[in-house]
Write a protein that holds these residues in place. Structure first.
Motif, PDB file in Angstrom:
ATOM      1  N   MET A  29       0.823  -1.206   0.000  1.00  0.00           N
ATOM      2  CA  MET A  29       0.000   0.000   0.000  1.00  0.00           C
ATOM      3  C   MET A  29       0.860   1.260   0.000  1.00  0.00           C
ATOM      4  O   MET A  29       0.375   2.346   0.309  1.00  0.00           O
ATOM      5  N   THR A  30       2.134   1.129  -0.328  1.00  0.00           N
ATOM      6  CA  THR A  30       3.061   2.248  -0.199  1.00  0.00           C
ATOM      7  C   THR A  30       3.229   3.040  -1.493  1.00  0.00           C
ATOM      8  O   THR A  30       3.944   4.041  -1.509  1.00  0.00           O
ATOM      9  N   GLY A  31       2.613   2.618  -2.575  1.00  0.00           N
ATOM     10  CA  GLY A  31       2.823   3.273  -3.859  1.00  0.00           C
ATOM     11  C   GLY A  31       2.288   4.697  -3.889  1.00  0.00           C
ATOM     12  O   GLY A  31       1.267   5.009  -3.279  1.00  0.00           O
ATOM     13  N   THR A  32       2.988   5.554  -4.594  1.00  0.00           N
ATOM     14  CA  THR A  32       2.543   6.933  -4.797  1.00  0.00           C
ATOM     15  C   THR A  32       1.949   7.070  -6.189  1.00  0.00           C
ATOM     16  O   THR A  32       2.220   6.254  -7.078  1.00  0.00           O
ATOM     17  N   PHE A  33       1.146   8.099  -6.391  1.00  0.00           N
ATOM     18  CA  PHE A  33       0.443   8.280  -7.656  1.00  0.00           C
ATOM     19  C   PHE A  33       1.435   8.280  -8.817  1.00  0.00           C
ATOM     20  O   PHE A  33       2.449   8.980  -8.795  1.00  0.00           O
ATOM     21  N   GLY A  34       1.159   7.473  -9.829  1.00  0.00           N
ATOM     22  CA  GLY A  34       2.022   7.369 -10.996  1.00  0.00           C
ATOM     23  C   GLY A  34       2.958   6.185 -10.956  1.00  0.00           C
ATOM     24  O   GLY A  34       3.538   5.821 -11.978  1.00  0.00           O
ATOM     25  N   SER A  35       3.115   5.559  -9.787  1.00  0.00           N
ATOM     26  CA  SER A  35       4.015   4.414  -9.664  1.00  0.00           C
ATOM     27  C   SER A  35       3.303   3.132 -10.071  1.00  0.00           C
ATOM     28  O   SER A  35       2.069   3.047 -10.093  1.00  0.00           O
ATOM     29  N   ASP A  36       4.102   2.097 -10.354  1.00  0.00           N
ATOM     30  CA  ASP A  36       3.527   0.804 -10.710  1.00  0.00           C
ATOM     31  C   ASP A  36       2.737   0.216  -9.546  1.00  0.00           C
ATOM     32  O   ASP A  36       1.671  -0.388  -9.748  1.00  0.00           O
ATOM     33  N   TYR A  82       1.134   1.788  -7.215  1.00  0.00           N
ATOM     34  CA  TYR A  82      -0.138   2.505  -7.083  1.00  0.00           C
ATOM     35  C   TYR A  82      -1.118   2.045  -8.165  1.00  0.00           C
ATOM     36  O   TYR A  82      -2.298   1.798  -7.884  1.00  0.00           O
ATOM     37  N   ALA A  83      -0.619   1.931  -9.404  1.00  0.00           N
ATOM     38  CA  ALA A  83      -1.485   1.502 -10.506  1.00  0.00           C
ATOM     39  C   ALA A  83      -2.011   0.103 -10.268  1.00  0.00           C
ATOM     40  O   ALA A  83      -3.180  -0.190 -10.531  1.00  0.00           O
ATOM     41  N   ARG A  84      -1.160  -0.770  -9.747  1.00  0.00           N
ATOM     42  CA  ARG A  84      -1.594  -2.137  -9.474  1.00  0.00           C
ATOM     43  C   ARG A  84      -2.669  -2.158  -8.396  1.00  0.00           C
ATOM     44  O   ARG A  84      -3.697  -2.838  -8.543  1.00  0.00           O
ATOM     45  N   GLU A  85      -2.464  -1.409  -7.327  1.00  0.00           N
ATOM     46  CA  GLU A  85      -3.448  -1.379  -6.250  1.00  0.00           C
ATOM     47  C   GLU A  85      -4.769  -0.790  -6.730  1.00  0.00           C
ATOM     48  O   GLU A  85      -5.853  -1.264  -6.359  1.00  0.00           O
ATOM     49  N   GLU A  86      -4.714   0.226  -7.573  1.00  0.00           N
ATOM     50  CA  GLU A  86      -5.950   0.806  -8.117  1.00  0.00           C
ATOM     51  C   GLU A  86      -6.673  -0.181  -9.015  1.00  0.00           C
ATOM     52  O   GLU A  86      -7.902  -0.227  -9.034  1.00  0.00           O
ATOM     53  N   ALA A 126      -6.601   9.367 -16.140  1.00  0.00           N
ATOM     54  CA  ALA A 126      -5.248   9.142 -15.625  1.00  0.00           C
ATOM     55  C   ALA A 126      -5.072   7.686 -15.211  1.00  0.00           C
ATOM     56  O   ALA A 126      -4.046   7.065 -15.495  1.00  0.00           O
ATOM     57  N   TYR A 127      -6.077   7.113 -14.537  1.00  0.00           N
ATOM     58  CA  TYR A 127      -5.995   5.719 -14.143  1.00  0.00           C
ATOM     59  C   TYR A 127      -5.936   4.808 -15.357  1.00  0.00           C
ATOM     60  O   TYR A 127      -5.188   3.836 -15.387  1.00  0.00           O
ATOM     61  N   LEU A 128      -6.746   5.107 -16.363  1.00  0.00           N
ATOM     62  CA  LEU A 128      -6.743   4.283 -17.570  1.00  0.00           C
ATOM     63  C   LEU A 128      -5.354   4.257 -18.186  1.00  0.00           C
ATOM     64  O   LEU A 128      -4.855   3.198 -18.581  1.00  0.00           O
ATOM     65  N   ASP A 129      -4.708   5.407 -18.289  1.00  0.00           N
ATOM     66  CA  ASP A 129      -3.364   5.484 -18.864  1.00  0.00           C
ATOM     67  C   ASP A 129      -2.370   4.676 -18.044  1.00  0.00           C
ATOM     68  O   ASP A 129      -1.503   3.985 -18.593  1.00  0.00           O
ATOM     69  N   HIS A 130      -2.488   4.761 -16.717  1.00  0.00           N
ATOM     70  CA  HIS A 130      -1.575   4.006 -15.852  1.00  0.00           C
ATOM     71  C   HIS A 130      -1.781   2.510 -16.019  1.00  0.00           C
ATOM     72  O   HIS A 130      -0.821   1.742 -16.053  1.00  0.00           O
ATOM     73  N   TRP A 131      -3.044   2.081 -16.110  1.00  0.00           N
ATOM     74  CA  TRP A 131      -3.321   0.656 -16.266  1.00  0.00           C
ATOM     75  C   TRP A 131      -2.806   0.149 -17.600  1.00  0.00           C
ATOM     76  O   TRP A 131      -2.260  -0.953 -17.685  1.00  0.00           O
ATOM     77  N   ILE A 132      -2.982   0.934 -18.647  1.00  0.00           N
ATOM     78  CA  ILE A 132      -2.485   0.530 -19.970  1.00  0.00           C
ATOM     79  C   ILE A 132      -0.977   0.333 -19.927  1.00  0.00           C
ATOM     80  O   ILE A 132      -0.450  -0.685 -20.396  1.00  0.00           O
ATOM     81  N   ARG A 133      -0.278   1.309 -19.351  1.00  0.00           N
ATOM     82  CA  ARG A 133       1.181   1.208 -19.271  1.00  0.00           C
ATOM     83  C   ARG A 133       1.601   0.000 -18.432  1.00  0.00           C
ATOM     84  O   ARG A 133       2.505  -0.745 -18.812  1.00  0.00           O
ATOM     85  N   LEU A 134       0.935  -0.194 -17.306  1.00  0.00           N
ATOM     86  CA  LEU A 134       1.282  -1.319 -16.432  1.00  0.00           C
ATOM     87  C   LEU A 134       1.089  -2.646 -17.147  1.00  0.00           C
ATOM     88  O   LEU A 134       1.952  -3.529 -17.081  1.00  0.00           O
ATOM     89  N   LEU A 135      -0.032  -2.805 -17.836  1.00  0.00           N
ATOM     90  CA  LEU A 135      -0.318  -4.065 -18.529  1.00  0.00           C
ATOM     91  C   LEU A 135       0.606  -4.275 -19.715  1.00  0.00           C
ATOM     92  O   LEU A 135       0.967  -5.412 -20.039  1.00  0.00           O
ATOM     93  N   GLN A 136       0.986  -3.187 -20.392  1.00  0.00           N
ATOM     94  CA  GLN A 136       1.908  -3.316 -21.517  1.00  0.00           C
ATOM     95  C   GLN A 136       3.294  -3.733 -21.048  1.00  0.00           C
ATOM     96  O   GLN A 136       3.949  -4.561 -21.680  1.00  0.00           O
ATOM     97  N   GLU A 137       3.738  -3.163 -19.934  1.00  0.00           N
ATOM     98  CA  GLU A 137       5.074  -3.452 -19.431  1.00  0.00           C
ATOM     99  C   GLU A 137       5.135  -4.754 -18.653  1.00  0.00           C
ATOM    100  O   GLU A 137       6.169  -5.425 -18.640  1.00  0.00           O
ATOM    101  N   GLN A 138       4.026  -5.116 -17.986  1.00  0.00           N
ATOM    102  CA  GLN A 138       3.998  -6.330 -17.164  1.00  0.00           C
ATOM    103  C   GLN A 138       2.718  -7.127 -17.457  1.00  0.00           C
ATOM    104  O   GLN A 138       1.828  -7.214 -16.613  1.00  0.00           O
ATOM    105  N   PRO A 139       2.596  -7.705 -18.640  1.00  0.00           N
ATOM    106  CA  PRO A 139       1.356  -8.409 -18.992  1.00  0.00           C
ATOM    107  C   PRO A 139       1.038  -9.571 -18.057  1.00  0.00           C
ATOM    108  O   PRO A 139      -0.132  -9.923 -17.886  1.00  0.00           O
TER     109      PRO A 139
END
Length: 327
Positions: A219-226, A228-232, A257-270
């Motif tokens: 639960m330590t992630g800050t906005f914009g981090s992987d 945080y995106a994973r927890e969201e 903003a969340y959508l963009d973070h999720w897209i990046r997270l899934l692209q980098e870590q499918p």
């Protein structure tokens, strides 16, 4: 889970990214009157665990109007076949095994579960002379089980108020504060609908399951981090499961903003999607176990599971925030 179905997981991630790139999280919608749970087309049996999430994603990817599903063999036995070019949704069937006799007195039986992949097709993917009658029978069978809107909202209130994390109303944001182990929501009148209030509440309740006294997520992630995106994403999909079980939907506005973070997270870590789906299911099970919701539906009241839950305090961490319109 991810290693069991690598090709299916990759396909699911690719399709999910394509949906998110359209600028929307399509599962964010209110519960429609007459809407059904994900059920077997022939038996009416509900799909359980995390499978409703897999089926919800599959339903949106197909644009299927109804959540009725079946296996290939079942379809053939009823004179139906999948139309050419249609693709199955892969769900997971648990196979539980263990030794009931090899434990000391007073100990719980040692059991483990592995998951077998099962392909299912939506009714919209099927063709055959009997399809019209089969669909009519399933629609008729599902209709009487639908609760009225006031009943569904009352059930949501009961389930969420028995969740042991305190909820305070006031201010202009909705967030979970891990440091105080507390959910904060705007005043009820700030929400356009009661369903929107409960969907936001469910979202923040899913966050609270990550507390060190419960499921112990990062639960330590800050906005914009992987992190945080994973927890969201866990909170997003967990809230979808809660909203499906309570039949209130997930009536939240999209947050670009969340959508963009999720897209990046899934692209980098499918490979992250299947573990996230598992954690979302675990969170939903903690807030509203399926058996508790079923009992609440039939008895007209929710059964509290708070007796077995204990809240613990820990040092302040990053606060996971969202507005009432974005959750």
């Amino acid at each position: 889970m991810a290693s069991a179905v690598p090709s299916t997981s990759q396909s699911l991630v690719a399709n999910l990214i394509a949906l998110l790139q359209q600028g929307t999280a399509p599962w964010r919608r209110p519960w429609r009157e007459g809407q059904s749970q994900h059920v077997n087309l022939f038996t009416g049996r509900r799909y359980r665990g995390g499978n409703p999430l897999l089926l919800t994603l599959g339903q949106f990817q197909r644009g299927a109007p109804e959540p009725f599903w079946c296996g290939y063999g079942e379809a053939r036995r009823h004179g139906l076949v999948p139309r050419r070019g249609s693709k199955a949704v892969i769900i997971l069937k648990p196979i539980v095994f263990g030794d009931d006799d090899g434990t000391d007195a007073g100990e719980s039986p040692r059991r483990r579960a592995i998951f077998r992949t099962v392909p299912v097709f939506n009714a919209a993917d099927l063709v055959g002379d009997s399809l019209t009658n089969v669909l009519a029978q399933r629609r008729t069978a599902e209709s009487p089980s639908t609760s009225s809107a006031p009943q569904r909202l009352e059930r949501a209130e009961q389930i969420l108020t028995t969740w042991p994390v305190p909820c305070q109303h006031g201010g202009g944001q909705a967030f979970y504060d891990p440091g105080r182990d507390c959910i904060v929501l705007p005043c009820r009148e700030r929400f356009d609908t009661a369903a929107g209030l409960y969907a936001t509440w469910a979202h923040e309740a899913v966050h609270s399951t990550g507390h060190s006294s419960r499921l112990k997520r990062d639960m330590t992630g800050t906005f914009g981090s992987d992190a945080y995106a994973r927890e969201e994403l866990i909170a997003e999909l967990g809230a979808v499961l809660v909203g499906t079980r309570l039949e209130i939907g997930c009536d939240l506005s999209n947050h670009v903003a969340y959508l963009d973070h999720w897209i990046r997270l899934l692209q980098e870590q499918p490979g992250i999607l299947m573990p996230v789906l598992l954690q979302a299911r675990q969170a939903a099970d903690l807030i509203c176990p399926e058996d508790d919701v079923k009992e609440a539906c039939t008895a007209g009241q929710a059964q509290s599971t708070a007796a077995g839950r204990r809240r613990m305090r820990h040092e302040p961490q990053a606060v996971l925030t969202s507005s009432p319109s974005t959750a």
